[in-house]
Structures are given as structure tokens and as C-alpha cells.
Scaffold this motif. Structure first.
Motif, PDB file in Angstrom:
ATOM      1  N   THR A  45     -51.736  58.857  58.800  1.00 43.51           N
ATOM      2  CA  THR A  45     -50.862  60.042  58.745  1.00 43.51           C
ATOM      3  C   THR A  45     -50.094  60.171  57.430  1.00 43.51           C
ATOM      4  O   THR A  45     -49.446  61.191  57.217  1.00 43.51           O
ATOM      5  N   GLN A  88     -49.926  63.486  54.997  1.00 40.79           N
ATOM      6  CA  GLN A  88     -50.649  64.544  55.700  1.00 40.79           C
ATOM      7  C   GLN A  88     -49.663  65.614  56.162  1.00 40.79           C
ATOM      8  O   GLN A  88     -48.506  65.316  56.445  1.00 40.79           O
ATOM      9  N   SER A  97     -49.000  69.082  61.159  1.00 43.54           N
ATOM     10  CA  SER A  97     -49.961  69.326  62.244  1.00 43.54           C
ATOM     11  C   SER A  97     -51.110  68.326  62.212  1.00 43.54           C
ATOM     12  O   SER A  97     -51.549  67.846  63.260  1.00 43.54           O
ATOM     13  N   VAL A  98     -51.585  67.997  61.041  1.00 39.46           N
ATOM     14  CA  VAL A  98     -52.673  67.019  60.911  1.00 39.46           C
ATOM     15  C   VAL A  98     -52.180  65.638  61.330  1.00 39.46           C
ATOM     16  O   VAL A  98     -52.879  64.903  62.044  1.00 39.46           O
ATOM     17  N   LYS A 130     -51.972  65.436  65.142  1.00 44.81           N
ATOM     18  CA  LYS A 130     -53.302  65.297  65.743  1.00 44.81           C
ATOM     19  C   LYS A 130     -53.828  63.879  65.549  1.00 44.81           C
ATOM     20  O   LYS A 130     -54.448  63.308  66.450  1.00 44.81           O
ATOM     21  N   GLN A 168     -59.143  58.787  57.084  1.00 46.78           N
ATOM     22  CA  GLN A 168     -58.860  60.207  57.082  1.00 46.78           C
ATOM     23  C   GLN A 168     -60.093  61.072  57.344  1.00 46.78           C
ATOM     24  O   GLN A 168     -60.228  62.182  56.837  1.00 46.78           O
ATOM     25  N   PHE A 179     -60.841  62.698  60.205  1.00 50.02           N
ATOM     26  CA  PHE A 179     -60.248  63.068  61.489  1.00 50.02           C
ATOM     27  C   PHE A 179     -61.272  63.670  62.445  1.00 50.02           C
ATOM     28  O   PHE A 179     -61.325  63.298  63.618  1.00 50.02           O
TER      29      PHE A 179
END
Length: 106
Positions: A11, A14, A17-18, A21, A73, A75
């Protein structure tokens, strides 16, 4: 401290919102790894089924790879990997515990 690091895995730097998630995916992945590991221990120590424990341990490692994808990363790949492994794991368990006993009992 370690749990916090695992939850916040991937995280850094980032958008909000990303990062959220990624945290949710990490939490779900960690819970699944824990449950699967407990089942592996159950198969090995209580039910005395080392082959089933080994197979379930492979699924545990596969679930853990979700956290690796998130750390790197990736995702979308991490989420797809997790749900792909989950579907395959559910299929394998239902086939071995539900379908095979029905075939051999007829």
C-alpha cells in the motif's frame, strides 16, 4: 506489528482507494491462509491423513502467493490468483469428499 505489516503490504505510495483494496485483499488472503493452515494441521495431526495434509498445504502456499502479488503491486493478478485458487480448492475438496465417495458406494 507483523500483522500490521502484512495487512499494509503493497500500500505504500498508493492512492487511498487502491490502498484500501489492497488491504482488503491482504486481510482476506491472511484469513484464508490461516484457515487452510489449520485444516492442514488437522489433517496431519488429528485425522492422520498426511497426503491430504500435503495437498492442502500446497493450497495454503498458493493462497500465500496472493500476498506476494500484492506486495509486488500486481493487484489485479493477486485478486484473480486468489479467487482462481479458491475455486480450484473448493472443486478439489468437493470432488474428493462428495463425488468420489458417491461413485465408490454404488
Amino acid at each position: 506489528m507483523l500483522l500490521s505489516k502484512l495487512i499494509n503490504n503493497g500500500t505504500l505510495h498508493q492512492p487511498f482507494s487502491v490502498a484500501n483494496k489492497a488491504r482488503v485483499t491482504n486481510i482476506i488472503g491472511l484469513i484464508t491462509v490461516g484457515i487452510s493452515a489449520l485444516y492442514s494441521l488437522n489433517y496431519l495431526l488429528i485425522l492422520d491423513e498426511p497426503l491430504v495434509a500435503l495437498i492442502n498445504s500446497c493450497f495454503t502456499v498458493a493462497y500465500f502467493l496472493t500476498l506476494v502479488f500484492i506486495r509486488e503491486q500486481h493487484f489485479r493478478i493477486g485478486k484473480l490468483w486468489f479467487f482462481g485458487v479458491l475455486i480450484f480448492h473448493l472443486w478439489a475438496v468437493s470432488y474428493t469428499h462428495l463425488t468420489l465417495p458417491t461413485i465408490y458406494s454404488v
